[in-house]
Design an enzyme around this catalytic site. Structure first.
Site, PDB file in Angstrom:
ATOM      1  N   ASN A  83       0.830  -1.203   0.000  1.00 26.43           N
ATOM      2  CA  ASN A  83       0.000   0.000   0.000  1.00 26.43           C
ATOM      3  C   ASN A  83       0.870   1.262   0.000  1.00 26.43           C
ATOM      4  OD1 ASN A  83      -1.654   2.177   1.830  1.00 26.43           O
ATOM      5  ND2 ASN A  83      -2.997   0.948   0.571  1.00 26.43           N
TER       6      ASN A  83
HETATM    7  N1  PLP Z   1      -2.609  -1.341   3.919  1.00 24.04           N
HETATM    8  C1  PLP Z   1      -3.463  -1.930   3.068  1.00 24.04           C
HETATM    9  C2  PLP Z   1      -3.178  -3.320   2.594  1.00 24.04           C
HETATM   10  C3  PLP Z   1      -4.595  -1.238   2.623  1.00 24.04           C
HETATM   11  O1  PLP Z   1      -5.408  -1.817   1.743  1.00 24.04           O
HETATM   12  C4  PLP Z   1      -4.823   0.074   3.088  1.00 24.04           C
HETATM   13  C5  PLP Z   1      -5.991   0.829   2.645  1.00 24.04           C
HETATM   14  O2  PLP Z   1      -6.873   0.344   1.987  1.00 24.04           O
HETATM   15  C6  PLP Z   1      -3.908   0.641   3.976  1.00 24.04           C
HETATM   16  C7  PLP Z   1      -2.810  -0.100   4.373  1.00 24.04           C
HETATM   17  C8  PLP Z   1      -4.082   2.034   4.498  1.00 24.04           C
HETATM   18  O3  PLP Z   1      -5.086   2.014   5.489  1.00 24.04           O
HETATM   19  P1  PLP Z   1      -5.416   3.287   6.379  1.00 24.04           P
HETATM   20  O4  PLP Z   1      -6.371   4.110   5.587  1.00 24.04           O
HETATM   21  O5  PLP Z   1      -6.056   2.724   7.626  1.00 24.04           O
HETATM   22  O6  PLP Z   1      -4.166   4.007   6.666  1.00 24.04           O
END
Ligand code: PLP
Length: 507
Positions: A192
């Site tokens: 991400n």
């Molecule tokens: N990691 C993954 C695998 C995600 O899919 C996402 C968001 O969809 C995130 C991190 C980021 O999440 P957050 O909005 O809680 O920071």
């Protein structure tokens, strides 16, 4: 506003929300407003004299609702789900009612201790290794962060500070700034965006390693990168693996990554923001392989556990590594019980000082749904995604781009990218369902995530009908257009023949 008016406003607001959620299928999932719509509807200054709450509530209906993208609609299939449930909404309301700050135990013992309790409940529910539990009397434990991004940043910063301290002892000839300039971190090119951002914020480059063709990052890619970097004088600090990448919900190979991390004294963090919910299911136990070897991990309850944003669980194998890294104290923050196990001062585990009473909505949700209800919720998402996957497989005009993973199906229209791109554009214009695109090896594809507060099989059928019927009309239009183009070129050819004949005649 006095307490009486609050009672009336609050009750009207609860009715408003209940009506909204109950009738969410009445709205197109995407709003029909143009940029700047709200600026034209509202005055340029706040009112000088107070207005009544009923006027404000009317404006929420008139001004705010038309500009909402309806994330709780079962026709929402973009990104990943953002959870909510009625109990969780009530929990949020009660937490706002108390409006406490929970940065240290004394600031509200119930806030800290309830967080300790629910984080242990959750760790057991997800079958996490024992060393992540507070009840083990340290040094591990869980904490609720605002988002996965914050959890990753905390892990990256703590790993960085631990590495700097370690290296100052082992390589005293290097200055602190020399050490900091050599630090390097790793993740997969499928991870991400928040992971790359954590590197930017921590002023430590994060190398995005190529995942295999199956989109999985394995130990051999990490080993190769570490060897190269060490030879170039760099210092590997942390690897952030993903269990459930954002693009296709691929699972990195934690076992092989852990082996390389252990050999190189590298912190291993696992981002399981979405897929972590599946750790609770026996049929998904494979996903938990290697978790006993990781240093930290995060999972968003606000994605897959019916608790509304913000609620991102994070566990640390040794919380002292974070506490030591972030401990900046003042005399006014001290209290006589600090330092006791099982009553952590969570301000040391996070970036801000202040902290919300998030554990309340978690506790209320867990108690009113039970472990059974939570497992049923995750299984329902999986079943609905299977239903969609079967529909894709049964239509030879489409293909899957990766295996279905939990509630996510990645698919495309067969042929060049243009057809999939046009299909998505058309779906977005119609606003009946909302998906986003992604890319793998030059192939554009659509992500269909099961979302919404209460999705049903009929919603999946609705989405599929919308998708396949739009492909049908898109193809029909393309056929008409190409027939017209063919006729036009024939006519042009014919005319140019006539022209030649005329010329010949004139001559
Ligand atoms: N990691 C993954 C695998 C995600 O899919 C996402 C968001 O969809 C995130 C991190 C980021 O999440 P957050 O909005 O809680 O920071």
């Amino acid at each position: 506003m006095d307490a009486q008016a609050f009672r009336e406003f609050g009750k009207a607001a609860v009715d408003f929300v209940a009506d909204y959620l109950e009738n969410i299928r009445d709205h197109d999932v995407l709003p029909s407003v143009e940029p700047g719509y709200l600026l034209d509807l509202l005055p340029k200054q706040m009112p000088e004299t107070p207005e009544t709450w009923s006027e404000v509530l009317k404006d929420i209906d008139r001004v705010i609702k038309p500009g909402l993208t309806h994330w709780q609609s079962p026709n929402m299939h973009a990104y990943y789900p953002t959870s909510v449930s009625y109990p969780s909404i009530v929990g949020e309301m009660l937490a706002s009612g108390f409006s406490i700050m929970g940065f240290s135990w004394i600031c509200s013992p119930a806030c800290t201790e309830l967080e300790v309790v629910v984080m242990d409940w959750l760790a057991k529910f997800l079958n996490l290794p024992q060393h992540f539990l507070h009840e083990n009397e340290g040094p591990g434990g869980g904490v609720i962060q605002g988002s996965a991004s914050e959890a990753v940043l905390v892990a990256v910063l703590a790993a960085r500070e631990q590495a700097v301290r370690r290296l100052r002892l082992s390589q005293p000839e290097l200055s602190e700034s020399e050490i900091r300039g050599k630090l390097i971190a790793y993740s997969s090119d499928q991870s991400n965006s928040c992971i790359e951002k954590a590197g930017v914020l921590a002023a430590m480059p994060i190398k995005l390693l190529p995942a295999g063709e199956d989109l999985v990052l394995r130990g051999d890619a990490l080993k190769h990168a570490i060897e190269q970097d060490v030879a170039a004088g760099l210092i590997p600090v942390i690897c952030i693996a993903s269990l459930g990448t954002t693009g296709t919900c691929a699972y990195d190979d934690i076992e092989s990554l852990a082996t390389i991390c252990e050999q190189n004294d590298v912190w291993l963090h696992v981002d399981a923001a979405y897929a972590g919910g599946a750790f609770a299911l026996e049929e998904c136990s494979e996903l938990r392989r290697g978790l006993e070897r990781v240093d930290s991990l995060n999972f968003n309850l606000h994605k897959f556990m019916l608790v509304n944003f913000d609620c991102a669980a994070m566990w640390l194998r040794d919380a002292n590594k974070v506490i030591d890294s972030f401990n900046v104290d003042r005399i006014y923050l001290k209290h006589k019980h600090e330092g006791q196990t099982q009553i952590p001062d969570f301000r040391h585990w996070q970036i801000p000082l202040g902290r919300r009473f998030r554990a309340l909505k978690v506790w209320i949700t867990f108690r009113t749904l039970g472990a059974e209800g939570l497992r049923a919720h995750i299984r329902k998402h999986i079943r609905l995604a299977e239903q969609f996957e079967d529909l894709v497989k049964a239509d030879e005009r489409f293909e899957l781009i990766a295996p279905r993973a939990l509630g996510l199906v990645c698919f495309r229209a067969k042929g060049d990218n243009e057809i999939t791109s046009q299909l998505l554009q058309r779906l977005m214009e119609r606003k009946k369902i909302y998906m986003v695109k992604a890319e793998h090896c030059g192939q554009l594809f659509l992500r269909f995530a099961v979302c919404g507060m209460d999705p049903k099989p009929s919603d999946i059928e609705f989405a599929w009908t919308e998708i396949e019927s739009q492909l049908t009309s898109l193809c029909a239009e393309q056929q008409v257009n190409s027939r017209k183009a063919g006729e036009l070129s024939e006519l042009t050819h014919h005319l140019s023949g006539l022209h030649l004949t005329n010329e010949t005649l004139q001559r």
